[in-house]
Design a protein around this motif. Structure first.
Motif: not given
Lengths: 160, 401, 352
Positions: C19-21, C27-30, C32-38, C106-109
């Motif tokens: 689950p960690r990997v 998180m990395l992919v999503a 970036s996608a959310v940022l791109l969209l935003a 955000s990685l701690l959540l």
């Protein structure tokens, strides 16, 4: 509205601003022209200046009235002097056209002038005779901006 | 004066250490300063002194005006302030008309009023747009410039050029507008008034924008008079002066309109004067569009008499410059004053019997407003600087000439 | 330890299903996608309001979506300039610190009950508190950047950031505290579980409002774009940055901070992954369910970010002293009231 705003009017005016912006977001009123694909049709604009060589009387009025000193008179083989325009200097005021007593200079609708080199900006009377060949990769759509029910819209014009 | 240098800032300490001043060089390479520099001294967040350093766009307009045919000066002087091109050239042409004794027909008078009011709207939209982006509202900026884009389409219809009309001539106007211009202008004005209301809601009435402008850059009535502020800078401080009403040049005496005056003296008052003047200009244009004759010569009889018959017939559509080009300025002097969007334009022309003016003296509103603006700067907060700068509609190319 | 093929295969399999990997990859992919969209939405929405089109020519079919990629490429391949007079170490390390803090928070959540970096459930409450602490440290890196640039505009910008931190930090923490008191726990799993029926934003709207306003202040969104206000201090602390530095701090880092704050807010106020009538099974078996739940979280994050970026089209910039007054009077009072409301709900026994 000079006074300090009350808390109520602060909320009201904030909501008003959001309302106007969201209305514009839902119904945009944009008139952007996608330039290389579309081109705005202005009607009679002051464009590239052409020369009817046979009408020119070599009076040199055009060269004297030019505010930017863009016109130079070139000596032709028949002993007459005829104007040539340096488009690096020309400001398209068309004073030369309006001063010419013989109507030898005329205006065209070519208004997008771009050149590869400084030398090609200087038009001698020989090159001034007929409009330059316009190199277009694709034929742009001619559009105008007109008002439809009070808002400006971009409309296509049928070009004959 | 002791210079205290610590990492990250250079402080100047005045007196025996009671006032520590940070000098900021605001411009000429700055997102919002324009082509000028202000040396701003701030103490904490408060501006204590501003030294203007103008001249970055000085183009020697007055000297150039002496070296060329007077008619060549029209395209030159219009470049003093391109947003306000018609009002600038009108002032110069007015002086030339007085020197040459040319009369202006009714048709040209009305057309000039229409174009000059469009020019005023254009300047106000330009200033409001720049002011909006200075206080951070990109929406106001884009709306103002979008509206101005529609306005320059109207200019292109009449003059054949978007931003450099070169349209006013001594004795009248250069080209007649096409018939479509009259209907399109009315539609434009309707849209403009609707959009300006939205602009006010989003930028000025919006509490954020309102508090950026209110009580900022206060210029009292006395100070405005003492520093000879003009245009919205003076009318925003309660000085009821407008060259259009007080000199009644052109056909301005024939219309119903009012001068916009606000008593606030702050940035908000000056901005409201601009908004109000746009609406009054629309009112004047509507009346002028009703009154303007659709046919008739564009230049007066004095000039028509010097034209050959062929050109005289043509003069209801476009005016040839040949007759004007052959005129020489008599050895006399004349003054032309118009009310531009930012204030009073004054041209003082001295002729000496040749075609070149002996001297052209120019006064532009931004130069006049500079000292009043510096007065308004001092004592404000650093973040107010753009809000005050924009409210005066300060335009460095116009100031430096 | 003998590396038999079976053991290696098992190792790879457990790594692939860890689950960690998966959390890290998602998180990395999503993000970036959310940022791109935003960012795309920020540009296109503002353009739509403002009578123009916005990015278009980078990818006409997608409506200019790839413009940000083109911008990032341009910045990354341009020369990073460190000017004479800058404090070299902090000047170059400021942007990496900035983005590490902003994204690391955000990685701690947890993303879903099983997709998380902190495996020990007992440590999850610390993760929540620690991510907020990291986010509040981002402003320190802004001050570091502004100081090290040795530029007056940057210096003034850094001073403004420091003043603003003091104004938004307390309301942010108080509204966070109000929600913690309301839920009675710091464990994000329980917090989300308690929002099954009613999300936190409805239970304590004042806290939500105070939190989002403070977030807008913390991430320099309009109308609080004060430290990097173009009108008088150029781009403030980031005035001297170019190239990859700008991507890591101003052009990318602030958006990552906004992403982390929105992620935190979506857990605290919008119910995180709780989807009525749907729950994911244990991790490796119900992988699709967990991915769906994380997509649901990102929808909420994107909605919050879209709101934050849409403010650009509406608001001018507030003046520094008014922003401080808003922080110290408006937001502080609002967050104290929200705290009182939470306490009242808890005392009345109405808290979940």
């Amino acid at each position: 509205m000079r006074a300090k705003m009350s808390a109520r009017s602060i909320i009201k005016f904030t909501v008003d601003a959001f309302k106007v912006v969201i209305r514009n977001f839902i119904k945009p009123e944009r008139i952007t022209i996608y330039y290389p694909y579309e081109r705005l049709e202005y009607g009679a604009v002051r464009g590239w200046i052409g020369l009817h060589v046979e009408k020119c009387t070599s009076c040199m009025m055009c060269a004297r009235v030019c505010p930017a000193n863009a016109i130079k008179m070139y000596l032709a083989p028949d002993g007459k002097r005829r104007p040539g325009i340096d488009y690096g200097r020309c400001i398209m005021c068309h004073f030369c056209i309006d001063t010419c007593p013989a109507d030898a200079l005329y205006s065209t609708e070519i208004k997008d002038l771009a050149f590869y080199s400084y030398d090609s900006m200087v038009f001698t009377p020989d090159r001034e005779k007929e409009p330059p060949r316009v190199e277009e990769l694709r034929k742009p759509v001619e559009v105008i901006v007109d008002y439809v029910r009070g808002t400006p819209r971009k409309l296509k014009v049928a070009r004959s | 004066m002791v210079r205290v240098e610590s990492y990250g800032l250079v402080l100047r300490e005045e007196g025996s250490g009671e006032r520590r001043v940070l000098e900021i060089f605001w411009g000429p390479q700055h997102p919002s300063s324009g082509h000028t520099r202000f040396i701003v001294e701030v103490e904490g967040d408060i501006v204590v002194n501003v030294t203007p350093d103008p001249g970055y766009v000085h183009r020697t307009m007055e000297k150039l005006g002496e070296t060329r045919h007077w008619i060549q000066n029209i395209p030159l002087f219009e470049r003093i302030s391109l947003p306000d091109a018609i009002n600038v050239t009108w002032a110069y042409v007015m002086a030339i008309e007085k020197l040459l004794g040319l009369d202006v027909p009714k048709r040209a008078q009305y057309l000039r009023v229409i174009m000059a009011e469009l020019s005023r709207i254009s300047t106000h939209l330009y200033d409001l747009g720049i002011h909006s982006i200075m206080i951070g509202s990109s929406t106001g900026y884009m709306w103002a410039f979008g509206l101005r884009e529609l306005l320059v389409h109207l200019w292109a219809m009449v003059t054949g050029s978007r931003t450099t009309p070169t349209w006013i001539l001594p004795g009248g106007a250069r080209t007649a507008p096409p018939d479509a211009f009259y209907t399109k202008t009315k539609e434009y004005l309707n849209y403009l008034e609707k959009k300006i209301d939205e602009f006010v809601t989003v930028v000025i009435k919006n509490p954020v924008g309102y508090y950026r402008l209110r009580d900022v850059g206060y210029l009292s009535r006395e100070d405005a008079a003492r520093y000879m502020a003009t245009g919205p800078g003076a009318r925003g401080s309660g000085i009821d002066w407008d060259a259009r009403r007080d000199y009644k040049y052109g056909a301005y005496g024939e219309f119903e309109w009012s001068v916009c005056v606000e008593d606030g003296g702050d940035s908000l008052a000056r901005t409201l004067v601009r908004i109000c003047e746009i609406k009054q200009s629309a009112r004047i244009i509507r009346q002028a569009l009703e009154k303007v004759p659709r046919d008739g010569p564009l230049v007066g009889d004095a000039l028509l008499g010097k034209m050959p018959p062929k050109l005289r017939e043509m003069a209801s559509r476009r005016v040839k410059l040949t007759a004007l080009f052959l005129m020489r300025l008599p050895p006399a002097e004349a003054v032309g004053v118009t009310e531009g969007g930012r204030g009073r334009f004054l041209f003082h022309v001295l002729g000496d019997g040749t075609e070149r003016p002996h001297r052209v003296r120019i006064t532009t509103p931004s130069w006049q407003n500079l000292r009043a603006m510096i007065k308004a700067f001092i004592g404000s907060r650093l973040m107010d600087l753009p809000a005050i700068y924009g409210s005066f509609g300060y335009f460095p190319p116009e100031q430096d000439r | 330890m003998n590396a038999t093929p079976e053991a290696i295969a098992q190792l790879i399999q457990s790594a692939l299903l860890s689950p960690r990997v998966w959390f890290f990859a998602v998180m990395l992919v999503a993000s970036s996608a959310v940022l791109l969209l935003a960012v795309w939405f920020e540009r296109k929405a503002a353009a739509r309001v403002q009578m123009r089109v916005g990015p278009y020519h980078a990818s006409p079919r997608l409506g200019g979506l790839l413009q940000l990629v083109a911008d990032a490429l341009k910045f990354i391949i341009s020369e990073p300039i460190v000017h004479r007079g800058a404090f070299r170490i902090l000047f170059t390390w400021g942007p990496p610190i900035f983005i590490t803090l902003a994204f690391g928070a955000s990685l701690l959540l947890p993303l879903t009950p099983d997709l998380r970096l902190i495996r020990d459930p007992g440590l999850l409450p610390y993760g929540l508190v620690f991510s907020l602490a990291l986010l509040l440290l981002v402003s320190i890196s802004v001050v570091i950047i502004g100081w090290s640039a040795n530029n007056r505009f940057a210096y003034i910008g850094a001073a403004r950031e420091a003043l603003l931190v003091a104004a938004y930090e307390v309301p942010l923490l108080l509204s966070f505290l109000a929600m913690v008191i309301l839920y009675g726990t710091l464990n994000p799993l329980e917090i989300v579980a308690k929002q099954y029926a009613l999300v936190g934003a409805v239970m304590n709207p004042l806290a939500f409002l105070a939190f989002m306003t403070a977030v807008a202040m913390a991430t320099a969104r309009f109308p609080f774009e004060i430290a990097d206000y173009e009108g008088d201090v150029a781009t403030g602390p980031y005035s001297d940055y170019g190239g990859v530095f700008l991507v890591l701090s101003f052009a990318g880092g602030t958006y990552y901070a906004a992403f982390s704050y929105s992620f935190l807010a979506s857990l605290l106020f919008l119910g995180g992954w709780s989807l009525p009538g749907f729950s994911a099974g244990p991790w490796p078996q119900d992988m699709l369910g967990h991915l769906m739940l994380s997509a649901w979280v990102f929808v909420k994050v994107a909605a919050l970010m879209f709101f934050l970026v849409f403010l650009r089209a509406v608001m001018p910039v507030l003046r520094l002293d008014h922003a401080l007054a808003l922080g110290w009077r408006g937001l502080l009072v609002m967050s104290v009231l929200s705290l009182a409301w939470s306490v009242a709900l808890r005392l009345a026994g109405a808290a979940p």
